[in-house]
Write a protein that holds these residues in place. Structure first.
Motif, PDB file in Angstrom:
ATOM      1  N   SER A   1      56.812  58.972  87.262  1.00 31.07           N
ATOM      2  CA  SER A   1      55.617  58.660  88.028  1.00 31.07           C
ATOM      3  C   SER A   1      55.884  58.965  89.489  1.00 31.07           C
TER       4      SER A   1
ATOM      5  N   HIS B   1      58.394  49.649  86.168  1.00 26.23           N
ATOM      6  CA  HIS B   1      57.001  49.275  85.944  1.00 26.23           C
ATOM      7  C   HIS B   1      56.994  48.087  84.992  1.00 26.23           C
TER       8      HIS B   1
ATOM      9  N   GLN C   1      54.476  46.436  83.521  1.00 25.65           N
ATOM     10  CA  GLN C   1      53.711  46.967  82.388  1.00 25.65           C
ATOM     11  C   GLN C   1      53.947  48.470  82.420  1.00 25.65           C
TER      12      GLN C   1
ATOM     13  N   LEU D   1      53.943  52.465  82.266  1.00 15.97           N
ATOM     14  CA  LEU D   1      52.841  53.435  82.351  1.00 15.97           C
ATOM     15  C   LEU D   1      52.377  53.818  80.956  1.00 15.97           C
TER      16      LEU D   1
ATOM     17  N   GLY E   1      49.678  51.687  79.719  1.00 14.60           N
ATOM     18  CA  GLY E   1      48.538  51.485  80.604  1.00 14.60           C
ATOM     19  C   GLY E   1      48.856  50.785  81.914  1.00 14.60           C
ATOM     20  N   GLY E   2      50.140  50.547  82.191  1.00 11.81           N
ATOM     21  CA  GLY E   2      50.507  49.936  83.465  1.00 11.81           C
ATOM     22  C   GLY E   2      50.192  50.871  84.622  1.00 11.81           C
ATOM     23  N   LEU E   3      50.011  50.298  85.794  1.00  7.74           N
ATOM     24  CA  LEU E   3      49.612  51.072  86.964  1.00  7.74           C
ATOM     25  C   LEU E   3      50.776  51.237  87.938  1.00  7.74           C
ATOM     26  N   ASN E   4      50.568  52.156  88.867  1.00  8.24           N
ATOM     27  CA  ASN E   4      51.554  52.399  89.923  1.00  8.24           C
ATOM     28  C   ASN E   4      51.352  51.476  91.120  1.00  8.24           C
ATOM     29  N   THR E   5      50.681  50.357  90.920  1.00  3.92           N
ATOM     30  CA  THR E   5      50.403  49.455  92.034  1.00  3.92           C
ATOM     31  C   THR E   5      51.591  48.529  92.259  1.00  3.92           C
TER      32      THR E   5
ATOM     33  N   ASN F   1      52.611  45.769  90.031  1.00  8.61           N
ATOM     34  CA  ASN F   1      53.173  46.116  88.719  1.00  8.61           C
ATOM     35  C   ASN F   1      54.577  46.700  88.855  1.00  8.61           C
TER      36      ASN F   1
END
Ligand SMILES: [Zn+2]
Length: 139
Positions: free
Chosen positions: A2, A38, A40, A42, A45-49, A52
């Motif tokens: 990512s 991460h 959750q 990726l 469905g985990g995000l790069n925020t 997370n």
């Protein structure tokens, strides 16, 4: 892989005080660079925020892989793994009296120890040496 900017990576490192947020290993005592995990993945469905993301050592990151839940050996239940963003380490884990093993004090803590192998043979040997050197456990 990512894409995360250097700025975000640096903020995650600072927030974690340069420690693995699962086994609490400090960057100064390990050879590999602490990695961005991460919580959750990726892949599910985990995000790069930043809410997370956490900092993890290579072993914890590898063992965690795509897992988000684990088996609590005490209750036999499958429960969510420890989330460093909305849970506190000390409410789920403790150090053994010698400071060498991590003890799970909740179902989440015990499941996370199993899933991430927080007391794997390599970690236990290294922590023994850290204790002798006066580097461990962290306050
Ligand atoms: Zn770790």
């Amino acid at each position: 892989m990512s894409f995360l900017s250097e700025l975000v990576r640096e903020r995650v490192r600072l927030r974690a005080a340069n420690r693995c947020e699962y086994c609490l290993s400090h960057q100064d005592y390990i050879l590999g660079r602490l990695q961005i995990d991460h919580i959750q993945p990726l892949a599910v469905g985990g995000l790069n925020t930043e809410d997370n993301l956490c900092l993890a050592c290579e072993l914890c990151n590898q063992y965690k892989w795509k897992q988000t839940v684990g088996l609590d050996p005490e209750s036999g239940e499958v429960v969510p793994l420890f989330n460093p963003r909305n849970q506190r380490w000390r409410e789920h884990f403790n150090w053994s009296p010698e400071g060498i093993e991590i003890i799970g004090i909740t179902a989440c803590g015990r499941a996370t120890i199993g899933a991430l192998r927080l007391n794997n043979n390599l970690a236990v040997i290294v922590r023994k040496n850290w204790v002798q050197a006066g580097w461990h456990p962290p306050n």
